[in-house]
Design a protein around this motif. Structure first.
Motif, PDB file in Angstrom:
ATOM      1  N   GLY A  89     -34.447 -24.571 -36.917  1.00  0.00           N
ATOM      2  CA  GLY A  89     -33.168 -24.149 -36.972  1.00  0.00           C
ATOM      3  C   GLY A  89     -31.853 -24.406 -35.972  1.00  0.00           C
ATOM      4  O   GLY A  89     -32.433 -24.618 -34.781  1.00  0.00           O
ATOM      5  N   ARG A  90     -30.684 -24.484 -36.205  1.00  0.00           N
ATOM      6  CA  ARG A  90     -29.522 -24.436 -35.534  1.00  0.00           C
ATOM      7  C   ARG A  90     -28.716 -23.470 -35.573  1.00  0.00           C
ATOM      8  O   ARG A  90     -28.464 -22.942 -36.691  1.00  0.00           O
ATOM      9  CB  ARG A  90     -28.993 -25.883 -35.420  1.00  0.00           C
ATOM     10  N   LEU A  91     -28.288 -22.940 -34.250  1.00  0.00           N
ATOM     11  CA  LEU A  91     -27.173 -21.877 -34.540  1.00  0.00           C
ATOM     12  C   LEU A  91     -25.727 -22.023 -34.085  1.00  0.00           C
ATOM     13  O   LEU A  91     -25.492 -22.867 -33.414  1.00  0.00           O
ATOM     14  CB  LEU A  91     -27.694 -20.587 -33.429  1.00  0.00           C
ATOM     15  N   TYR A  92     -24.975 -21.692 -35.025  1.00  0.00           N
ATOM     16  CA  TYR A  92     -23.287 -22.036 -34.870  1.00  0.00           C
ATOM     17  C   TYR A  92     -22.656 -20.600 -35.002  1.00  0.00           C
ATOM     18  O   TYR A  92     -23.174 -19.614 -35.279  1.00  0.00           O
ATOM     19  CB  TYR A  92     -23.090 -22.942 -36.147  1.00  0.00           C
ATOM     20  N   GLU A  93     -21.455 -20.730 -34.546  1.00  0.00           N
ATOM     21  CA  GLU A  93     -20.737 -19.719 -34.744  1.00  0.00           C
ATOM     22  C   GLU A  93     -19.311 -19.870 -35.583  1.00  0.00           C
ATOM     23  O   GLU A  93     -18.897 -21.090 -35.468  1.00  0.00           O
ATOM     24  CB  GLU A  93     -20.270 -19.254 -33.212  1.00  0.00           C
ATOM     25  N   ARG A  94     -18.903 -19.160 -36.441  1.00  0.00           N
ATOM     26  CA  ARG A  94     -17.829 -19.250 -37.266  1.00  0.00           C
ATOM     27  C   ARG A  94     -17.245 -17.766 -37.286  1.00  0.00           C
ATOM     28  O   ARG A  94     -17.739 -17.045 -37.874  1.00  0.00           O
ATOM     29  CB  ARG A  94     -18.009 -19.871 -38.407  1.00  0.00           C
ATOM     30  N   ASP A  95     -15.747 -17.894 -37.175  1.00  0.00           N
ATOM     31  CA  ASP A  95     -15.093 -16.586 -37.286  1.00  0.00           C
ATOM     32  C   ASP A  95     -15.661 -15.323 -36.713  1.00  0.00           C
ATOM     33  O   ASP A  95     -15.771 -14.282 -37.085  1.00  0.00           O
ATOM     34  CB  ASP A  95     -14.946 -16.352 -38.846  1.00  0.00           C
ATOM     35  N   GLY A  96     -16.282 -15.582 -35.355  1.00  0.00           N
ATOM     36  CA  GLY A  96     -17.171 -14.355 -34.691  1.00  0.00           C
ATOM     37  C   GLY A  96     -18.317 -14.106 -35.170  1.00  0.00           C
ATOM     38  O   GLY A  96     -18.939 -13.237 -34.644  1.00  0.00           O
ATOM     39  N   ARG A  97     -18.951 -14.793 -36.451  1.00  0.00           N
ATOM     40  CA  ARG A  97     -20.246 -14.450 -36.766  1.00  0.00           C
ATOM     41  C   ARG A  97     -21.085 -15.719 -36.346  1.00  0.00           C
ATOM     42  O   ARG A  97     -20.571 -16.727 -36.237  1.00  0.00           O
ATOM     43  CB  ARG A  97     -20.081 -14.546 -38.113  1.00  0.00           C
ATOM     44  N   ASN A  98     -22.546 -15.380 -36.550  1.00  0.00           N
ATOM     45  CA  ASN A  98     -23.486 -16.215 -36.181  1.00  0.00           C
ATOM     46  C   ASN A  98     -23.955 -16.723 -37.344  1.00  0.00           C
ATOM     47  O   ASN A  98     -24.077 -16.187 -38.617  1.00  0.00           O
ATOM     48  CB  ASN A  98     -24.510 -15.735 -35.392  1.00  0.00           C
ATOM     49  N   ILE A  99     -24.241 -18.370 -37.536  1.00  0.00           N
ATOM     50  CA  ILE A  99     -24.778 -18.877 -38.858  1.00  0.00           C
ATOM     51  C   ILE A  99     -26.003 -19.657 -38.159  1.00  0.00           C
ATOM     52  O   ILE A  99     -25.952 -20.709 -37.324  1.00  0.00           O
ATOM     53  CB  ILE A  99     -23.975 -19.939 -39.255  1.00  0.00           C
ATOM     54  N   LEU A 100     -27.132 -19.299 -38.691  1.00  0.00           N
ATOM     55  CA  LEU A 100     -28.297 -19.950 -38.545  1.00  0.00           C
ATOM     56  C   LEU A 100     -28.665 -21.071 -39.695  1.00  0.00           C
ATOM     57  O   LEU A 100     -28.676 -20.571 -40.747  1.00  0.00           O
ATOM     58  CB  LEU A 100     -29.625 -19.020 -38.379  1.00  0.00           C
ATOM     59  N   VAL A 101     -28.821 -22.367 -39.492  1.00  0.00           N
ATOM     60  CA  VAL A 101     -29.135 -23.376 -40.563  1.00  0.00           C
ATOM     61  C   VAL A 101     -30.349 -24.152 -40.274  1.00  0.00           C
ATOM     62  O   VAL A 101     -30.464 -24.515 -39.243  1.00  0.00           O
ATOM     63  CB  VAL A 101     -27.815 -24.322 -40.410  1.00  0.00           C
ATOM     64  N   PHE A 102     -30.924 -24.250 -41.413  1.00  0.00           N
ATOM     65  CA  PHE A 102     -32.161 -24.983 -41.234  1.00  0.00           C
ATOM     66  C   PHE A 102     -31.945 -26.045 -42.484  1.00  0.00           C
ATOM     67  O   PHE A 102     -31.350 -25.697 -43.493  1.00  0.00           O
ATOM     68  CB  PHE A 102     -33.393 -24.229 -41.774  1.00  0.00           C
ATOM     69  N   LYS A 103     -32.664 -27.432 -42.275  1.00  0.00           N
ATOM     70  CA  LYS A 103     -32.463 -28.331 -43.279  1.00  0.00           C
ATOM     71  C   LYS A 103     -34.029 -28.607 -43.404  1.00  0.00           C
ATOM     72  O   LYS A 103     -34.879 -28.879 -42.427  1.00  0.00           O
ATOM     73  CB  LYS A 103     -31.613 -29.240 -42.858  1.00  0.00           C
ATOM     74  N   ARG A 104     -34.475 -28.944 -44.745  1.00  0.00           N
ATOM     75  CA  ARG A 104     -35.714 -29.416 -44.990  1.00  0.00           C
ATOM     76  C   ARG A 104     -35.512 -30.415 -46.025  1.00  0.00           C
ATOM     77  O   ARG A 104     -34.747 -30.361 -46.960  1.00  0.00           O
ATOM     78  CB  ARG A 104     -36.551 -28.375 -45.312  1.00  0.00           C
ATOM     79  N   LYS A 105     -36.294 -31.600 -45.775  1.00  0.00           N
ATOM     80  CA  LYS A 105     -36.143 -32.755 -46.822  1.00  0.00           C
ATOM     81  C   LYS A 105     -37.689 -32.464 -47.715  1.00  0.00           C
ATOM     82  O   LYS A 105     -38.668 -32.428 -47.443  1.00  0.00           O
ATOM     83  CB  LYS A 105     -36.191 -33.962 -46.310  1.00  0.00           C
ATOM     84  N   TYR A 106     -37.270 -32.826 -48.994  1.00  0.00           N
ATOM     85  CA  TYR A 106     -38.638 -33.047 -50.125  1.00  0.00           C
ATOM     86  C   TYR A 106     -38.426 -34.207 -50.919  1.00  0.00           C
ATOM     87  O   TYR A 106     -37.455 -34.604 -51.136  1.00  0.00           O
ATOM     88  CB  TYR A 106     -38.335 -31.590 -50.846  1.00  0.00           C
ATOM     89  N   SER A 107     -39.429 -34.659 -51.168  1.00  0.00           N
ATOM     90  CA  SER A 107     -39.535 -35.859 -52.087  1.00  0.00           C
ATOM     91  C   SER A 107     -39.769 -35.348 -53.512  1.00  0.00           C
ATOM     92  O   SER A 107     -40.286 -35.879 -54.232  1.00  0.00           O
ATOM     93  CB  SER A 107     -40.872 -36.611 -51.617  1.00  0.00           C
ATOM     94  N   TYR A 108     -39.198 -34.144 -53.798  1.00  0.00           N
ATOM     95  CA  TYR A 108     -39.184 -33.611 -55.406  1.00  0.00           C
ATOM     96  C   TYR A 108     -37.540 -33.449 -55.607  1.00  0.00           C
ATOM     97  O   TYR A 108     -36.752 -33.352 -54.905  1.00  0.00           O
ATOM     98  CB  TYR A 108     -39.942 -32.082 -55.236  1.00  0.00           C
ATOM     99  N   SER A 109     -37.348 -33.340 -56.886  1.00  0.00           N
ATOM    100  CA  SER A 109     -35.991 -33.098 -57.456  1.00  0.00           C
ATOM    101  C   SER A 109     -35.613 -31.743 -57.160  1.00  0.00           C
ATOM    102  O   SER A 109     -36.272 -30.899 -56.853  1.00  0.00           O
ATOM    103  CB  SER A 109     -36.142 -33.338 -59.098  1.00  0.00           C
ATOM    104  N   PRO A 110     -34.093 -31.639 -57.193  1.00  0.00           N
ATOM    105  CA  PRO A 110     -33.728 -30.418 -56.973  1.00  0.00           C
ATOM    106  C   PRO A 110     -34.189 -29.120 -57.950  1.00  0.00           C
ATOM    107  O   PRO A 110     -34.547 -28.161 -57.548  1.00  0.00           O
ATOM    108  CB  PRO A 110     -32.270 -30.591 -57.027  1.00  0.00           C
ATOM    109  N   GLU A 111     -34.377 -29.739 -59.164  1.00  0.00           N
ATOM    110  CA  GLU A 111     -34.953 -28.812 -60.163  1.00  0.00           C
ATOM    111  C   GLU A 111     -36.234 -28.156 -59.724  1.00  0.00           C
ATOM    112  O   GLU A 111     -36.530 -26.990 -60.013  1.00  0.00           O
ATOM    113  CB  GLU A 111     -35.105 -29.380 -61.674  1.00  0.00           C
TER     114      GLU A 111
END
Length: 155
Positions: A5-27
């Protein structure tokens, strides 16, 4: 793409963001994110009591006598599932790619001193979600300490 994960700050709040890739459909991936039988296996304290619609509630039990609810703020199958849990905002989105989809998991919260613990916790939960999506047996790895050490120097 890293699973960390990566941590960002926006409007005085913390936002932790993770990204994961999958070889499957969104459904397919969305089912593992939102169906109660799967949700309770990767999301902490989830009871499986979920009203999957905007304004619907998700019930939680911490196992120590505390019960609380989250309110669903966005529900657009198979692309987004967002809810407010107490003062925190959890946003899960799926973007279709040529190879399947990319999951973005974001947790917006206030207390930056908890970022290391929050990051390590979500990292472990998302690893279990990965196992479910790939049809593997769920194994909660004993890696919380190592993940906290990583996030201590990388957030």
């Amino acid at each position: 793409m890293s699973n960390y994960g990566r941590l960002y700050e926006r409007d005085g709040r913390n936002i932790l963001v993770f990204k994961r890739k999958y070889s499957y459909s969104p459904e397919k991936v969305f089912r593992f994110i939102t169906e109660p039988d799967y949700f309770t296996r990767w999301y902490p304290f989830a009871t499986g009591d979920m009203d999957l619609r905007v304004g619907g509630k998700i019930k939680f039990d911490d196992g120590e006598g505390s019960f609380y609810e989250a309110v669903i703020t966005e529900f657009l199958p198979p692309y987004s599932f967002c809810f407010r849990e107490i003062d925190d905002l959890l946003e899960i989105s799926l973007d279709e790619t040529a190879q399947g989809c990319t999951l973005t998991f974001s947790h917006t919260f206030d207390d930056r001193t908890m970022a290391i613990y929050t990051a390590a916790g979500w990292h472990r939960c998302l690893d279990v979600l990965d196992q479910l999506i790939h049809g593997h047996t769920v194994e909660w790895k004993d890696n919380a300490f190592e993940l906290r050490e990583y996030y201590k120097t990388n957030l």
